[in-house]
Design a protein around this motif. Structure first.
Motif, mmCIF file in Angstrom:
data_model
loop_
_atom_site.group_PDB
_atom_site.id
_atom_site.type_symbol
_atom_site.label_atom_id
_atom_site.label_comp_id
_atom_site.label_asym_id
_atom_site.label_seq_id
_atom_site.Cartn_x
_atom_site.Cartn_y
_atom_site.Cartn_z
ATOM 1 N N ILE A 5 0.869 -1.178 0.000
ATOM 2 C CA ILE A 5 0.000 0.000 0.000
ATOM 3 C C ILE A 5 0.903 1.225 0.000
ATOM 4 N N PHE A 6 0.661 2.117 -0.960
ATOM 5 C CA PHE A 6 1.297 3.423 -0.983
ATOM 6 C C PHE A 6 0.246 4.405 -0.490
ATOM 7 N N PHE A 7 0.541 5.046 0.634
ATOM 8 C CA PHE A 7 -0.414 5.880 1.352
ATOM 9 C C PHE A 7 0.111 7.307 1.359
ATOM 10 N N PHE A 8 -0.339 8.106 0.401
ATOM 11 C CA PHE A 8 0.121 9.490 0.257
ATOM 12 C C PHE A 8 -0.669 10.414 1.175
ATOM 13 N N TYR A 9 0.029 11.398 1.722
ATOM 14 C CA TYR A 9 -0.614 12.411 2.562
ATOM 15 C C TYR A 9 0.092 13.744 2.320
ATOM 16 N N PRO A 10 -0.584 14.866 2.587
ATOM 17 C CA PRO A 10 -0.025 16.173 2.237
ATOM 18 C C PRO A 10 1.292 16.540 2.925
ATOM 19 N N ALA A 11 1.361 16.433 4.250
ATOM 20 C CA ALA A 11 2.577 16.929 4.902
ATOM 21 C C ALA A 11 2.684 16.448 6.343
ATOM 22 N N ASP A 12 3.931 16.350 6.799
ATOM 23 C CA ASP A 12 4.210 16.075 8.208
ATOM 24 C C ASP A 12 3.759 17.271 9.053
ATOM 25 N N PHE A 13 3.566 17.054 10.332
ATOM 26 C CA PHE A 13 3.231 18.086 11.310
ATOM 27 C C PHE A 13 1.918 18.808 10.967
ATOM 28 N N THR A 14 0.937 18.052 10.493
ATOM 29 C CA THR A 14 -0.353 18.645 10.139
ATOM 30 C C THR A 14 -1.443 18.075 11.041
ATOM 31 N N PHE A 15 -2.674 18.022 10.558
ATOM 32 C CA PHE A 15 -3.816 17.763 11.433
ATOM 33 C C PHE A 15 -4.510 16.428 11.163
ATOM 34 N N VAL A 16 -5.032 16.240 9.978
ATOM 35 C CA VAL A 16 -5.692 14.981 9.631
ATOM 36 C C VAL A 16 -4.655 13.880 9.425
ATOM 37 N N CYS A 17 -3.523 14.230 8.839
ATOM 38 C CA CYS A 17 -2.497 13.243 8.496
ATOM 39 C C CYS A 17 -2.086 12.357 9.677
#
Length: 187
Positions: free
Chosen positions: A35-47
């Motif tokens: 599984i490749f699980f992309f997320y916007p950025a470290d140190f954020t809220f939903v991620c």
């Protein structure tokens, strides 16, 4: 053009995994479910809520022979700092790929043009390196690891049982369908 059925493209990335920096390429993924699980950025809220949910369910993915690669355009250094400072991210033992060049994010088509951040994209790659599943959500919509586990089980079932398909809300052990002319119009 749909990415479903396409092959994993070559990549090379530095990653943070279990207290170490490691190099990961497409060769490391070959022969396994991933599984490749992309997320916007470290140190954020939903991620962190999503990544913690994956961490809490990682053992279940491992039982299915699935490796998880979380990916953002942050560096592996940022991943380590986040891992060391966040209780939620500190639970992670799967591989956290750094993609500051955007190579992997662009390979999967989830780079936000002009922004340099990934969309929330989830991709299931089979052992032959073929993408079997994708889901992309808007920034404010978090994903669910339990639902992802269900979809992985369905993909693995279909791969192991040619000629059968899993209907909506299928759970492991439930009836599947065998598409045929006799079934047309009867569901």
């Amino acid at each position: 053009m749909s990415i479903i059925g396409s092959s994993l493209k070559p990549f090379k990335a530095e990653a943070y995994k279990e207290g170490k920096f490691v190099t990961v390429t497409e060769a490391d993924v070959a022969g396994k479910w991933a599984i490749f699980f992309f997320y916007p950025a470290d140190f954020t809220f939903v991620c962190p809520t999503e990544l913690e949910d994956l961490a809490d369910n990682y053992a279940e993915f491992q039982k299915l022979g699935v490796e998880i690669y979380s990916v953002s355009t942050d560096t592996h250094f940022s991943h380590k700092a986040w891992h060391d400072s966040s209780p939620a991210i500190g639970k992670i033992s799967y591989t956290m790929l750094g993609d500051p060049s955007g190579q992997i994010t662009n390979n999967f088509g989830v780079m936000r043009e002009g922004v340099g951040l990934a969309d929330r994209g989830t991709f299931l790659v089979d052992p032959e390196g073929v993408i079997q599943f994708t889901e992309v959500t808007a920034e404010g919509i978090g994903r669910n690891a339990t639902e992802l586990l269900r979809k992985v089980k369905a993909a693995q079932y279909v791969a192991a049982h040619p000629g059968e398909v899993c209907p909506a809300k299928w759970e492991e052990g439930e009836k599947t369908l065998a598409p045929s002319l006799d079934l047309v119009g009867k569901i």
